[in-house]
Write an enzyme that holds these catalytic residues in place. Structure first.
Site, PDB file in Angstrom:
ATOM      1  N   GLY A   1      52.949  20.752  44.467  1.00 43.05           N
ATOM      2  CA  GLY A   1      52.489  22.027  43.888  1.00 43.05           C
ATOM      3  C   GLY A   1      51.327  21.888  42.933  1.00 43.05           C
ATOM      4  O   GLY A   1      50.205  21.560  43.342  1.00 43.05           O
TER       5      GLY A   1
ATOM      6  N   GLY B   1      66.985  31.916  43.376  1.00 43.79           N
ATOM      7  CA  GLY B   1      65.679  31.764  44.035  1.00 43.79           C
ATOM      8  C   GLY B   1      65.128  30.353  43.991  1.00 43.79           C
ATOM      9  O   GLY B   1      63.977  30.126  44.366  1.00 43.79           O
TER      10      GLY B   1
ATOM     11  N   LYS C   1      56.021  15.188  52.272  1.00 39.43           N
ATOM     12  CA  LYS C   1      55.066  15.028  51.162  1.00 39.43           C
ATOM     13  C   LYS C   1      54.766  13.552  50.898  1.00 39.43           C
ATOM     14  O   LYS C   1      53.610  13.173  50.691  1.00 39.43           O
ATOM     15  CB  LYS C   1      55.628  15.688  49.909  1.00 39.43           C
ATOM     16  CG  LYS C   1      55.774  17.206  50.054  1.00 39.43           C
ATOM     17  CD  LYS C   1      56.597  17.772  48.910  1.00 39.43           C
ATOM     18  CE  LYS C   1      56.762  19.269  49.010  1.00 39.43           C
ATOM     19  NZ  LYS C   1      57.745  19.790  48.059  1.00 39.43           N
TER      20      LYS C   1
END
Ligand code: NAP
Length: 435
Positions: free
Chosen positions: A138, A191, A209
């Site tokens: 990210g 979430g 990744k």
């Protein structure tokens, strides 16, 4: 920089308007606050549902049902692929754009991990950009750091916490003592986990990744079939609690290291790390990457690994890169010079210290039977904890071994299974050795 360069405008086509795509449009709307070397405008967008509310005004932007058509549109200079998935529309869109010689920016780790070599070769053949900073960790600018900023070091090992969902689950299991299933359900409600969490909890997302990082750091051909992958679903709350008593934390660690000049090992698995290790400090949904290199030593990066804002910021950094100059090979070296191979880690070659967690039946002699099997396999015990069975009828046991091959412990545990002295399947977890 000339005035002409400073005011250059890139016209984008954005394919995918979900979490990241909508986040990117919001960030582009604030571009006056950013430090971009030029301007961005969005010519066209594409998603599945035209009527879906996205929390961002797209009424002034041309809608295209087909993302490949968007990629090929004359008023699209740059294609931003935020659909996801290793194949299907994402791959078709990226390939169409690169074949047309257009720069592509993507957050799609599955696509790069599974088709990176061919897609990188396509970008190189057309001498255009393929950038994917948002695909790994990210907000942490790790792809660029390894590819450019750290090009003056010899990387020995890259390791990290690359999946925030798993890290959140393991952190919460430590904090609350609750079992995996109930913590996962809470993570889904809050979430932090998808309704279908498989890609995350299986370790596959982290594997995508780390393979990308392995390819860039070691000049290795990305070969996803050779990554050894294990997830977090088998971890019991007692493993986490007893590891803490040994002053360790259990983390899902993704790592890549050079086994020899031509071979790179790449794996994802739960690992015990000492509580003062940099990765042990990373709690909740954060990500971290540790680069061990010569002559720097250890560098640790940490930050939010997912979410609309952090991921859109990483996409934006790639967009800023487009103003800086000509394309570089997407995987650091030209695709035909990625000579190192990713190779699986075999159990026989996998030497280390091991944590064994199990619940022993509450009968006389079972603990002796377990330790005898370990001794017979040549495994020497460093530390152990046995707790009382209490009302459960099964006594939690945790053992830390001295270094030995994983295969020896696996053979001993197979014999233990035949003895039927455990109430569950024992967990075998590698212990990170202090460097
Ligand atoms: N979410 C994160 O925090 C994060 C972090 C790092 C990297 N990523 C990566 O970023 C990418 C996007 O993730 P996301 O979380 O934003 O996914 P998402 O919320 O599921 O959004 C996917 C978008 O793709 C659109 N789409 C699906 N099929 C399509 C098709 N055939 N044609 C055109 N559009 C189509 C969807 O349309 P509808 O909206 O109409 O359904 C949706 O807008 C993935 O590669 C993911 O791995 C995500």
């Amino acid at each position: 920089m000339t005035d002409a360069a400073a005011t250059r405008t890139l016209r984008l086509g954005v394919a995918g308007l979900g979490t990241v795509g909508a986040g990117l449009l919001k960030l582009i709307a604030r571009q006056d606050e950013l430090r971009l070397p030029g301007r961005l405008s969005v010519s066209a967008v594409s998603a599945r549902s035209r009527s879906r509310e996205r929390g961002v005004d797209i009424s002034h932007i041309r809608w295209t049902d087909d993302p490949v058509e968007l990629a090929l549109a004359d008023d699209v200079d740059v294609v931003v692929e935020l659909i996801g998935g290793s194949d299907g529309p994402a791959k078709r869109t990226v390939e169409a754009a690169l074949k047309a010689g257009k720069p592509v920016i993507t957050a799609n780790k599955a696509l790069i991990a599974e088709h990176g070599l061919e897609i990188a070769a396509l970008a190189e053949a057309r001498n255009t950009h393929l950038l994917f900073e948002a695909a790994v960790a990210g907000s942490i600018p790790i792809v660029r750091a390894i590819r450019s900023s750290l090009s003056g070091v010899v990387v020995q090992r890259v390791s990290g916490i690359l999946n925030g969902t798993c890290n959140y689950i393991l952190s919460e299991m430590l904090r609350t003592g609750a079992p995996y299933e109930s913590v996962l359900a809470d993570a889904q409600r809050l979430g932090y986990a998808e309704s279908d969490p498989w890609l995350d909890v299986s370790g596959m997302d982290a594997a995508h990744k780390v393979l990308i990082l392995a390819s860039i750091a070691f000049g290795a051909q990305p070969d996803f079939s050779q990554v050894t992958v294990d997830g977090v679903s088998q971890i019991e709350a007692m493993d986490i609690a007893l590891s803490a008593k040994f002053d360790y934390r259990i983390k899902l660690v993704a790592e890549a290291f050079r086994a020899n000049a031509k071979t790179v090992r790449c794996r994802v698995a739960p690992v015990l790390v000492q509580k003062d290790h940099p990765l042990a400090q990373i709690s909740g949904p954060l990500n971290a990457v540790v680069i061990e290199s010569d002559p720097i030593g250890r560098l640790t990066f940490s930050g939010p690994g997912a979410g609309a804002g952090p991921t859109a910021a990483a996409v934006m950094s790639d967009l800023a890169r487009l103003f800086e100059g000509p394309a570089q090979p997407p995987l650091g070296r030209p695709a035909d010079q990625l000579t190192a191979q990713i190779a699986a880690v075999s159990s026989e070659a996998d030497q280390g210290a091991w944590f064994i967690g199990a619940s022993l039946a509450d009968r006389p002699g079972v603990f002796a039977a377990l330790t005898e099997e370990l001794a017979e396999a040549g495994i020497s015990i460093d530390k152990l904890i046995q707790e009382s069975a209490g009302d459960s009828g099964a006594a939690p046991v945790a053992i830390m071994t001295h270094p030995c091959p994983r295969a020896a412990v696996e053979r001993a545990l197979a014999k233990v299974a035949d003895l039927r002295i455990t109430a569950d399947a024992p967990r075998l977890i590698r212990i990170e050795q202090r460097s």
